[in-house]
Design a protein around this motif. Structure first.
Motif, short mmCIF file in Angstrom:
data_model
loop_
_atom_site.label_atom_id
_atom_site.label_comp_id
_atom_site.label_asym_id
_atom_site.label_seq_id
_atom_site.Cartn_x
_atom_site.Cartn_y
_atom_site.Cartn_z
N GLN A 292 -25.10 -33.28 71.09
CA GLN A 292 -23.95 -32.39 70.93
C GLN A 292 -23.53 -31.82 72.28
O GLN A 292 -22.35 -31.75 72.59
CB GLN A 292 -24.28 -31.27 69.95
N ARG A 293 -24.49 -31.43 73.09
CA ARG A 293 -24.17 -30.88 74.41
C ARG A 293 -23.55 -31.94 75.31
O ARG A 293 -22.63 -31.66 76.08
CB ARG A 293 -25.41 -30.30 75.05
N ASP B 38 -21.82 -34.53 74.28
CA ASP B 38 -20.46 -34.73 73.76
C ASP B 38 -19.53 -33.63 74.26
O ASP B 38 -18.39 -33.90 74.67
CB ASP B 38 -20.46 -34.76 72.23
N ALA B 39 -20.00 -32.40 74.25
CA ALA B 39 -19.19 -31.28 74.73
C ALA B 39 -18.91 -31.43 76.22
O ALA B 39 -17.79 -31.17 76.68
CB ALA B 39 -19.89 -29.95 74.46
N GLY C 66 -18.70 -34.25 77.85
CA GLY C 66 -17.70 -35.32 77.95
C GLY C 66 -16.31 -34.81 77.66
O GLY C 66 -15.34 -35.16 78.35
N THR C 67 -16.18 -33.93 76.67
CA THR C 67 -14.88 -33.34 76.34
C THR C 67 -14.37 -32.50 77.50
O THR C 67 -13.19 -32.58 77.87
CB THR C 67 -15.00 -32.48 75.06
N GLU C 68 -15.24 -31.71 78.10
CA GLU C 68 -14.82 -30.86 79.23
C GLU C 68 -14.43 -31.69 80.44
O GLU C 68 -13.47 -31.36 81.14
CB GLU C 68 -15.94 -29.87 79.60
N THR D 113 -13.16 -34.73 80.37
CA THR D 113 -11.86 -35.31 80.04
C THR D 113 -10.76 -34.28 80.18
O THR D 113 -9.69 -34.55 80.75
CB THR D 113 -11.88 -35.88 78.60
N ARG D 114 -11.01 -33.07 79.70
CA ARG D 114 -10.02 -31.99 79.79
C ARG D 114 -9.72 -31.67 81.26
O ARG D 114 -8.56 -31.50 81.65
CB ARG D 114 -10.53 -30.74 79.08
N ARG E 165 -7.55 -34.39 82.78
CA ARG E 165 -6.18 -34.27 82.26
C ARG E 165 -5.44 -33.15 82.99
O ARG E 165 -4.29 -33.32 83.41
CB ARG E 165 -6.22 -34.02 80.76
#
Length: 117
Positions: free
Chosen positions: A91-92, A94-95, A97-99, A101-102, A105
């Protein structure tokens, strides 16, 4: 010897790293490990024996040479054991990876020309 006891030693972990891409002779492994860790050839042989006796490596004779290779079975057992704990870090990750990507962007948006000239 328990798998984590075997892998707890940095020399044995390094030997497995050396073997992960394929067979290597005992002499090749010994030369690298002696250079990196400063241990004797008999010391390296002892580590190879521990890996072999605990199923982490296989050895075959090729003339006078002994060729070592990784046996994946014990590593698969460790992987299955770790499966129960993966949720703690998946979960960490994945989080994270999201950050990432953000952030990429937002950098792209900041670098785009605004068209307000």
């Amino acid at each position: 010897m328990h798998a984590f006891d075997v892998l707890g030693d940095p020399v044995r972990r390094r030997i497995l790293e050396l073997l992960v891409d394929g067979e290597r002779s005992a002499g090749e492994v010994s030369a690298v490990v002696q250079r990196e860790f400063g241990i004797s050839q008999p010391g390296v042989s002892q580590h190879l024996r521990v890996l072999r006796e605990n199923g982490f490596t296989t050895v075959r004779a090729a003339g006078t040479r002994r060729l070592y290779a990784v046996d994946p079975a014990p590593l698969q057992e460790i992987d299955r054991w770790l499966e129960r704990y993966r949720g703690f870090w998946t979960q960490r990750l994945d989080a994270l990876g999201t950050e990432i990507t953000r952030g990429r962007r937002e950098r792209r948006r900041a670098e785009e020309p605004s068209g307000e000239d």
